[in-house]
Design a protein around this motif. Structure first.
Motif, PDB file in Angstrom:
ATOM      1  N   ASP A  85       0.879  -1.170   0.000  1.00 17.45           N
ATOM      2  CA  ASP A  85       0.000   0.000   0.000  1.00 17.45           C
ATOM      3  C   ASP A  85       0.919   1.224   0.000  1.00 17.45           C
ATOM      4  O   ASP A  85       1.777   1.352   0.879  1.00 17.45           O
ATOM      5  N   PRO A  86       0.768   2.125  -0.985  1.00 21.87           N
ATOM      6  CA  PRO A  86       1.668   3.281  -1.029  1.00 21.87           C
ATOM      7  C   PRO A  86       1.505   4.226   0.157  1.00 21.87           C
ATOM      8  O   PRO A  86       2.410   5.016   0.438  1.00 21.87           O
ATOM      9  N   VAL A  87       0.355   4.147   0.846  1.00 19.10           N
ATOM     10  CA  VAL A  87       0.224   4.943   2.068  1.00 19.10           C
ATOM     11  C   VAL A  87       0.358   4.021   3.278  1.00 19.10           C
ATOM     12  O   VAL A  87       0.101   2.814   3.168  1.00 19.10           O
ATOM     13  N   LYS A  88       0.745   4.597   4.413  1.00 18.32           N
ATOM     14  CA  LYS A  88       0.907   3.761   5.611  1.00 18.32           C
ATOM     15  C   LYS A  88      -0.485   3.470   6.183  1.00 18.32           C
ATOM     16  O   LYS A  88      -1.107   4.342   6.795  1.00 18.32           O
ATOM     17  N   CYS A  89      -0.966   2.272   5.931  1.00 18.46           N
ATOM     18  CA  CYS A  89      -2.353   1.942   6.290  1.00 18.46           C
ATOM     19  C   CYS A  89      -2.413   1.213   7.636  1.00 18.46           C
ATOM     20  O   CYS A  89      -1.400   0.722   8.133  1.00 18.46           O
ATOM     21  N   ASP A  90      -3.627   1.181   8.198  1.00 19.20           N
ATOM     22  CA  ASP A  90      -3.891   0.322   9.359  1.00 19.20           C
ATOM     23  C   ASP A  90      -4.669  -0.884   8.865  1.00 19.20           C
ATOM     24  O   ASP A  90      -5.648  -0.724   8.124  1.00 19.20           O
ATOM     25  N   LYS A 136       8.393  -6.310  10.504  1.00 18.44           N
ATOM     26  CA  LYS A 136       8.359  -4.954  11.101  1.00 18.44           C
ATOM     27  C   LYS A 136       7.068  -4.216  10.748  1.00 18.44           C
ATOM     28  O   LYS A 136       7.063  -3.025  10.450  1.00 18.44           O
ATOM     29  N   LYS A 137       5.981  -4.937  10.775  1.00 16.95           N
ATOM     30  CA  LYS A 137       4.684  -4.334  10.443  1.00 16.95           C
ATOM     31  C   LYS A 137       3.708  -4.421  11.608  1.00 16.95           C
ATOM     32  O   LYS A 137       2.524  -4.118  11.445  1.00 16.95           O
ATOM     33  N   GLU A 138       4.198  -4.865  12.786  1.00 18.39           N
ATOM     34  CA  GLU A 138       3.254  -5.131  13.877  1.00 18.39           C
ATOM     35  C   GLU A 138       2.493  -3.891  14.345  1.00 18.39           C
ATOM     36  O   GLU A 138       1.372  -3.994  14.809  1.00 18.39           O
ATOM     37  N   GLU A 139       3.103  -2.702  14.154  1.00 19.05           N
ATOM     38  CA  GLU A 139       2.403  -1.481  14.604  1.00 19.05           C
ATOM     39  C   GLU A 139       1.214  -1.145  13.719  1.00 19.05           C
ATOM     40  O   GLU A 139       0.274  -0.484  14.148  1.00 19.05           O
ATOM     41  N   GLN A 140       1.271  -1.603  12.478  1.00 15.85           N
ATOM     42  CA  GLN A 140       0.188  -1.288  11.535  1.00 15.85           C
ATOM     43  C   GLN A 140      -0.938  -2.309  11.570  1.00 15.85           C
ATOM     44  O   GLN A 140      -1.997  -2.078  10.991  1.00 15.85           O
ATOM     45  N   ILE A 141      -0.681  -3.463  12.186  1.00 14.43           N
ATOM     46  CA  ILE A 141      -1.623  -4.585  12.048  1.00 14.43           C
ATOM     47  C   ILE A 141      -2.251  -4.951  13.396  1.00 14.43           C
ATOM     48  O   ILE A 141      -1.543  -5.139  14.391  1.00 14.43           O
ATOM     49  N   THR A 142      -3.572  -5.065  13.417  1.00 17.00           N
ATOM     50  CA  THR A 142      -4.278  -5.557  14.604  1.00 17.00           C
ATOM     51  C   THR A 142      -4.889  -6.900  14.253  1.00 17.00           C
ATOM     52  O   THR A 142      -5.693  -7.000  13.317  1.00 17.00           O
ATOM     53  N   LEU A 143      -4.474  -7.924  14.985  1.00 21.60           N
ATOM     54  CA  LEU A 143      -5.018  -9.265  14.738  1.00 21.60           C
ATOM     55  C   LEU A 143      -6.117  -9.547  15.750  1.00 21.60           C
ATOM     56  O   LEU A 143      -5.873  -9.549  16.962  1.00 21.60           O
TER      57      LEU A 143
END
Ligand SMILES: C[S@@+](CC[C@H](N)C(=O)[O-])C[C@H]1O[C@@H](n2cnc3c(N)ncnc32)[C@H](O)[C@@H]1O
Length: 214
Positions: free
Chosen positions: A75-80, A102-109
């Motif tokens: 995703d070209p923008v920093k998405c959640d 290194k994507k854990e801050e962007q992802i909620t499981l």
């Protein structure tokens, strides 16, 4: 396989490569027989991500997090990204993979059955990726449409069931008839609901792309 195998191999040979961490996670997933999106779907998702630049993404069906990380990477923008998984064995692997990428801050499981979790979610998502139990798509749909932004896009994977979807229901193995009937209802609803525009495409095992009519 619904598309000629050689043609698929050729098309995939033209596709762009992924980041190193995605290649590693893809290899590990395939080695341990975890189902993940195919190369054709990967390319298509990357295209949609470029076009749509979604800020909030919802995924139903994380497995070990391969497609989640792909969406976060491309995703070209920093998405959640909010992603839902109910298979206990896969959840810790997915969490570890988010850290490795290194994507854990962007992802909620969200852990548990999407049928329940979707009902509790609110807010709007500008991209929703449906990639869980095929027989449940029709049950997820009311909540998924409630959560889809008016300009959002819903992508559903594995909708053509290896081509079985075009067979008479008498030809379908008894065990698969419920899934077959439900998937047919899902495709009918997506293509006949007056509020929706949907294209059914023979990519991978068949996908749909849906948006609201404006
Ligand atoms: C095809 S895999 C997802 C693959 C992943 N999207 C990828 O490409 O990397 C489908 C996942 O959905 C999960 N799943 C199936 N039904 C579910 C449900 N009702 N709630 C939550 N997860 C579900 C399964 O456990 C499985 O891991």
């Amino acid at each position: 396989m619904i598309v000629d195998e050689r043609l698929t191999t050729y098309i995939n040979s033209l596709g762009s490569s992924n980041t190193e961490i995605l290649d590693i996670i893809e290899k590990e997933a395939l080695q341990s027989f975890v189902p993940i999106i195919r190369k054709e779907m990967q390319s298509f998702l990357k295209l949609l991500l470029q076009m749509k630049r979604p800020k909030r993404i919802l995924e139903v069906g994380t497995a070990v997090g391969f497609s989640t990380i792909l969406m976060a990477e491309y995703d070209p923008v920093k998405c959640d990204i909010t992603t839902i998984e109910n298979y206990e064995k896969r959840i810790p692997i997915a969490k570890e993979n988010f850290k490795r990428a290194k994507k854990e801050e962007q992802i909620t499981l969200l852990e548990g059955d999407a049928t329940e979790i979707l009902k509790q979610l609110d807010g709007k998502f500008d991209m929703i990726f449906m990639d869980a139990a095929k027989g449940q798509y029709i049950n997820f749909l009311p909540d998924v449409l409630r959560l889809l932004d008016k300009d959002g896009v819903l992508i559903s994977d594995n909708v053509l069931q290896d081509g079985d979807i075009i067979e008479s229901h008498f030809m379908i193995d008894r065990r698969n008839r419920t899934i077959y009937k439900r998937m047919r209802s899902y495709l009918y609803e997506l293509t006949h609901n007056e509020k929706l525009v949907t294209s059914v495409m023979p990519i991978g095992d068949g996908i749909t792309v849906t948006t609201f009519k404006t």
